[in-house]
Design a protein around this motif. Structure first.
Motif, PDB file in Angstrom:
ATOM      1  N   GLN A  40       0.851  -1.196   0.000  1.00  0.00           N
ATOM      2  CA  GLN A  40       0.000   0.000   0.000  1.00  0.00           C
ATOM      3  C   GLN A  40       0.883   1.241   0.000  1.00  0.00           C
ATOM      4  O   GLN A  40       1.854   1.339   0.757  1.00  0.00           O
ATOM      5  N   THR A  41       0.535   2.179  -0.860  1.00  0.00           N
ATOM      6  CA  THR A  41       1.248   3.430  -0.965  1.00  0.00           C
ATOM      7  C   THR A  41       0.479   4.553  -0.285  1.00  0.00           C
ATOM      8  O   THR A  41      -0.726   4.431  -0.041  1.00  0.00           O
ATOM      9  N   TYR A  42       1.163   5.630   0.005  1.00  0.00           N
ATOM     10  CA  TYR A  42       0.546   6.830   0.563  1.00  0.00           C
ATOM     11  C   TYR A  42      -0.290   7.558  -0.498  1.00  0.00           C
ATOM     12  O   TYR A  42      -1.141   8.392  -0.186  1.00  0.00           O
ATOM     13  N   ALA A  43      -0.022   7.285  -1.782  1.00  0.00           N
ATOM     14  CA  ALA A  43      -0.564   8.058  -2.898  1.00  0.00           C
ATOM     15  C   ALA A  43      -1.899   7.514  -3.373  1.00  0.00           C
ATOM     16  O   ALA A  43      -2.150   6.310  -3.343  1.00  0.00           O
ATOM     17  N   GLY A  44      -2.728   8.423  -3.858  1.00  0.00           N
ATOM     18  CA  GLY A  44      -3.969   8.023  -4.487  1.00  0.00           C
ATOM     19  C   GLY A  44      -3.703   7.472  -5.880  1.00  0.00           C
ATOM     20  O   GLY A  44      -2.580   7.511  -6.383  1.00  0.00           O
ATOM     21  N   PRO A  45      -4.748   6.958  -6.559  1.00  0.00           N
ATOM     22  CA  PRO A  45      -4.560   6.297  -7.856  1.00  0.00           C
ATOM     23  C   PRO A  45      -3.897   7.162  -8.925  1.00  0.00           C
ATOM     24  O   PRO A  45      -3.006   6.692  -9.632  1.00  0.00           O
ATOM     25  N   ALA A  46      -4.297   8.420  -9.071  1.00  0.00           N
ATOM     26  CA  ALA A  46      -3.737   9.266 -10.131  1.00  0.00           C
ATOM     27  C   ALA A  46      -2.249   9.500  -9.913  1.00  0.00           C
ATOM     28  O   ALA A  46      -1.443   9.428 -10.853  1.00  0.00           O
ATOM     29  N   LEU A  47      -1.870   9.775  -8.672  1.00  0.00           N
ATOM     30  CA  LEU A  47      -0.458   9.992  -8.349  1.00  0.00           C
ATOM     31  C   LEU A  47       0.307   8.675  -8.375  1.00  0.00           C
ATOM     32  O   LEU A  47       1.454   8.604  -8.844  1.00  0.00           O
ATOM     33  N   GLY A  48      -0.330   7.625  -7.889  1.00  0.00           N
ATOM     34  CA  GLY A  48       0.308   6.316  -7.858  1.00  0.00           C
ATOM     35  C   GLY A  48       0.707   5.807  -9.229  1.00  0.00           C
ATOM     36  O   GLY A  48       1.650   5.027  -9.363  1.00  0.00           O
ATOM     37  N   GLU A  49       0.014   6.255 -10.268  1.00  0.00           N
ATOM     38  CA  GLU A  49       0.368   5.884 -11.642  1.00  0.00           C
ATOM     39  C   GLU A  49       1.818   6.248 -11.965  1.00  0.00           C
ATOM     40  O   GLU A  49       2.434   5.643 -12.831  1.00  0.00           O
ATOM     41  N   HIS A  50       2.336   7.261 -11.253  1.00  0.00           N
ATOM     42  CA  HIS A  50       3.708   7.716 -11.519  1.00  0.00           C
ATOM     43  C   HIS A  50       4.691   7.314 -10.419  1.00  0.00           C
ATOM     44  O   HIS A  50       5.809   6.891 -10.711  1.00  0.00           O
ATOM     45  N   VAL A  51       4.288   7.427  -9.171  1.00  0.00           N
ATOM     46  CA  VAL A  51       5.269   7.270  -8.089  1.00  0.00           C
ATOM     47  C   VAL A  51       5.499   5.819  -7.655  1.00  0.00           C
ATOM     48  O   VAL A  51       6.434   5.547  -6.906  1.00  0.00           O
ATOM     49  N   ILE A  52       4.655   4.880  -8.134  1.00  0.00           N
ATOM     50  CA  ILE A  52       4.844   3.496  -7.684  1.00  0.00           C
ATOM     51  C   ILE A  52       4.444   2.447  -8.720  1.00  0.00           C
ATOM     52  O   ILE A  52       5.107   1.418  -8.860  1.00  0.00           O
ATOM     53  N   LYS A  53       3.384   2.684  -9.485  1.00  0.00           N
ATOM     54  CA  LYS A  53       2.888   1.639 -10.388  1.00  0.00           C
ATOM     55  C   LYS A  53       3.923   1.177 -11.420  1.00  0.00           C
ATOM     56  O   LYS A  53       4.038  -0.035 -11.669  1.00  0.00           O
ATOM     57  N   PRO A  54       4.700   2.072 -12.034  1.00  0.00           N
ATOM     58  CA  PRO A  54       5.700   1.585 -13.000  1.00  0.00           C
ATOM     59  C   PRO A  54       6.687   0.594 -12.387  1.00  0.00           C
ATOM     60  O   PRO A  54       7.067  -0.392 -13.032  1.00  0.00           O
ATOM     61  N   ALA A  55       7.105   0.836 -11.153  1.00  0.00           N
ATOM     62  CA  ALA A  55       8.058  -0.066 -10.498  1.00  0.00           C
ATOM     63  C   ALA A  55       7.420  -1.411 -10.190  1.00  0.00           C
ATOM     64  O   ALA A  55       8.044  -2.470 -10.359  1.00  0.00           O
ATOM     65  N   VAL A  56       6.175  -1.400  -9.725  1.00  0.00           N
ATOM     66  CA  VAL A  56       5.479  -2.655  -9.424  1.00  0.00           C
ATOM     67  C   VAL A  56       5.223  -3.457 -10.697  1.00  0.00           C
ATOM     68  O   VAL A  56       5.425  -4.681 -10.734  1.00  0.00           O
ATOM     69  N   ASP A  57       4.802  -2.770 -11.749  1.00  0.00           N
ATOM     70  CA  ASP A  57       4.565  -3.463 -13.019  1.00  0.00           C
ATOM     71  C   ASP A  57       5.855  -4.094 -13.538  1.00  0.00           C
ATOM     72  O   ASP A  57       5.846  -5.237 -14.034  1.00  0.00           O
ATOM     73  N   ALA A  58       6.950  -3.356 -13.441  1.00  0.00           N
ATOM     74  CA  ALA A  58       8.241  -3.878 -13.919  1.00  0.00           C
ATOM     75  C   ALA A  58       8.650  -5.110 -13.123  1.00  0.00           C
ATOM     76  O   ALA A  58       9.119  -6.107 -13.688  1.00  0.00           O
ATOM     77  N   PHE A  59       8.455  -5.049 -11.807  1.00  0.00           N
ATOM     78  CA  PHE A  59       8.816  -6.193 -10.970  1.00  0.00           C
ATOM     79  C   PHE A  59       7.966  -7.411 -11.331  1.00  0.00           C
ATOM     80  O   PHE A  59       8.493  -8.520 -11.487  1.00  0.00           O
ATOM     81  N   ASN A  60       6.682  -7.213 -11.441  1.00  0.00           N
ATOM     82  CA  ASN A  60       5.795  -8.340 -11.738  1.00  0.00           C
ATOM     83  C   ASN A  60       6.122  -8.980 -13.084  1.00  0.00           C
ATOM     84  O   ASN A  60       6.028 -10.197 -13.249  1.00  0.00           O
ATOM     85  N   ASN A  61       6.515  -8.173 -14.050  1.00  0.00           N
ATOM     86  CA  ASN A  61       6.910  -8.722 -15.353  1.00  0.00           C
ATOM     87  C   ASN A  61       8.227  -9.491 -15.252  1.00  0.00           C
ATOM     88  O   ASN A  61       8.372 -10.580 -15.806  1.00  0.00           O
ATOM     89  N   ALA A  62       9.183  -8.904 -14.543  1.00  0.00           N
ATOM     90  CA  ALA A  62      10.512  -9.513 -14.476  1.00  0.00           C
ATOM     91  C   ALA A  62      10.568 -10.723 -13.540  1.00  0.00           C
ATOM     92  O   ALA A  62      11.443 -11.576 -13.674  1.00  0.00           O
ATOM     93  N   ALA A  63       9.650 -10.798 -12.573  1.00  0.00           N
ATOM     94  CA  ALA A  63       9.662 -11.909 -11.613  1.00  0.00           C
ATOM     95  C   ALA A  63       9.269 -13.235 -12.258  1.00  0.00           C
ATOM     96  O   ALA A  63       9.403 -14.292 -11.624  1.00  0.00           O
ATOM     97  N   ASN A  64       8.751 -13.182 -13.486  1.00  0.00           N
ATOM     98  CA  ASN A  64       8.519 -14.399 -14.265  1.00  0.00           C
ATOM     99  C   ASN A  64       7.597 -15.401 -13.567  1.00  0.00           C
ATOM    100  O   ASN A  64       7.810 -16.607 -13.594  1.00  0.00           O
ATOM    101  N   GLY A  65       6.583 -14.860 -12.888  1.00  0.00           N
ATOM    102  CA  GLY A  65       5.606 -15.726 -12.253  1.00  0.00           C
ATOM    103  C   GLY A  65       5.982 -16.233 -10.877  1.00  0.00           C
ATOM    104  O   GLY A  65       5.171 -16.889 -10.212  1.00  0.00           O
ATOM    105  N   GLU A  66       7.192 -15.945 -10.418  1.00  0.00           N
ATOM    106  CA  GLU A  66       7.611 -16.401  -9.093  1.00  0.00           C
ATOM    107  C   GLU A  66       6.995 -15.573  -7.975  1.00  0.00           C
ATOM    108  O   GLU A  66       6.799 -16.055  -6.866  1.00  0.00           O
ATOM    109  N   MET A  67       6.698 -14.295  -8.275  1.00  0.00           N
ATOM    110  CA  MET A  67       6.168 -13.414  -7.241  1.00  0.00           C
ATOM    111  C   MET A  67       5.298 -12.357  -7.888  1.00  0.00           C
ATOM    112  O   MET A  67       5.577 -11.886  -8.992  1.00  0.00           O
TER     113      MET A  67
END
Length: 350
Positions: A40-67
């Motif tokens: 959970q982030t401190y940011a609302g959805p509009a702000l979260g699109e920039h301050v956290i979502k790109p990093a989470v999306d990148a991790f989920n893609n790179a984790a290759n289904g492990e996490m």
């Protein structure tokens, strides 16, 4: 001959079974349930699109289904002020926020968010952590707290006022009801500001209904991104901090249980997040001052604003008296400020 045929048949069966096992191995591995975390982030959805979502999306893609990290925005699972305890209990696996807003039970939490005039530019934050010793102090402080591991700190945007009425002098601050961070609010109250705490998602409506007179929670990039520029009219170019300091935290048991390659992957994604914010905010702050058409820029004269800076140094000394570790942090801020002044332009413009 009969025995020889039987032997060959059995050998072939074994070989086939072995080949099947080898061929099937990847499929078996891929069906293993992935590790699932909730962040959970401190940011609302509009702000979260920039301050956290790109990093989470990148991790989920790179984790290759492990996490898989499931992302939740401000107050979606628990109120922001309860995030630290929820993470300790394991209700949430990871948090992105400043120490101040989540009520982290460490003395240094006062420095999270906007500690007045500790930074002038966003690059000051990583330099203070990586080269001036704040990283080691943060690790030391959180090592004393059971159940939570501090992972990494980075910079966000500067702290400016966005208001319904114009601010052109310190006198205009008096009586203004402003949404801001806890420590920033304590400091601004010295100038007559009335700090107000609300759920993040309620801020826009509170301005429209008159419950709030403005915000001292961000720079102009966030004001436009999250919709606050639609309900305020003025933006004060003076700021009380050049960058917000926020961190990533994790439940210690969950973090310790991760395999090293997933820890390394997430560390790289945190660094990617820090880098993204550096250019997104830095460019956005300038571009929207120049091209933005929703907020009129106002300024408090430099000579008058210097009294705010002088008051901040008094505030620093008061915080330094609260614990030996806080004094170490304040001493670092003082040394850093002196070094930047001596370095001159472009590090500091006196």
């Amino acid at each position: 001959m009969s025995s020889r045929r039987d032997f060959l048949k059995k050998a072939g069966a074994v070989s086939a079974a072995g080949a099947t096992a080898l061929v099937g191995a990847p499929a078996i591995a891929s069906t293993k349930d992935p590790i699932k975390w909730r962040l959970q982030t401190y940011a609302g959805p509009a702000l979260g699109e920039h301050v956290i979502k790109p990093a989470v999306d990148a991790f989920n893609n790179a984790a290759n289904g492990e996490m898989i990290i499931e992302l939740f925005y401000a107050d979606q699972l628990v109120p922001t002020g309860e995030l630290f305890r929820a993470m300790q209990r394991g209700t949430i696996d990871m948090v992105q926020s400043d120490d101040d807003s989540i009520a982290a039970p460490v003395d240094i939490s006062v420095f999270g968010g906007y500690f007045p005039f500790a930074t002038r530019y966003s690059l000051d934050v990583p330099v203070l952590f990586e080269q001036y010793g704040l990283k080691e102090i943060w690790q030391e402080a959180y090592d004393e707290i059971k159940g939570v591991t501090w992972l990494s700190a980075g910079a966000w945007d500067p702290c400016h006022f966005a208001t319904v009425e114009p601010i052109r002098s310190l006198a205009d601050l008096k009586g203004k009801r402003v949404f801001t961070f806890p420590t920033a609010g304590r400091f601004l109250s010295r100038f007559g500001v009335i700090p107000v705490t609300l759920p993040w998602e309620d801020v826009e409506v509170a301005i429209q209904t008159g419950e709030l007179d403005g915000i001292a929670w961000s720079g102009i990039t966030e004001d436009y991104t999250v919709g606050w520029a639609d309900v305020t009219k003025y933006f004060l170019t003076n700021n009380i901090s050049g960058a917000w300091c926020g961190s990533f935290f994790a439940n210690s048991e969950r973090w310790d249980a991760l395999p090293e390659h997933l820890k390394t992957l997430w560390k790289l994604c945190m660094d990617s997040s820090h880098y993204y914010r550096q250019h997104w905010y830095w460019g956005g702050e300038a571009k929207l001052r120049v091209e933005g058409d929703k907020l009129e820029l106002t300024t408090i004269p430099d000579e008058e604003w210097k009294t705010v800076e002088a008051e901040a140094l008094k505030f620093w000394d008061e915080v330094a008296e609260t614990s030996p570790r806080n004094k170490r942090v304040v001493d670092i801020f003082k040394q850093y400020a002196a070094d930047m002044e001596k370095a001159g332009k472009p590090y500091r413009y006196s």
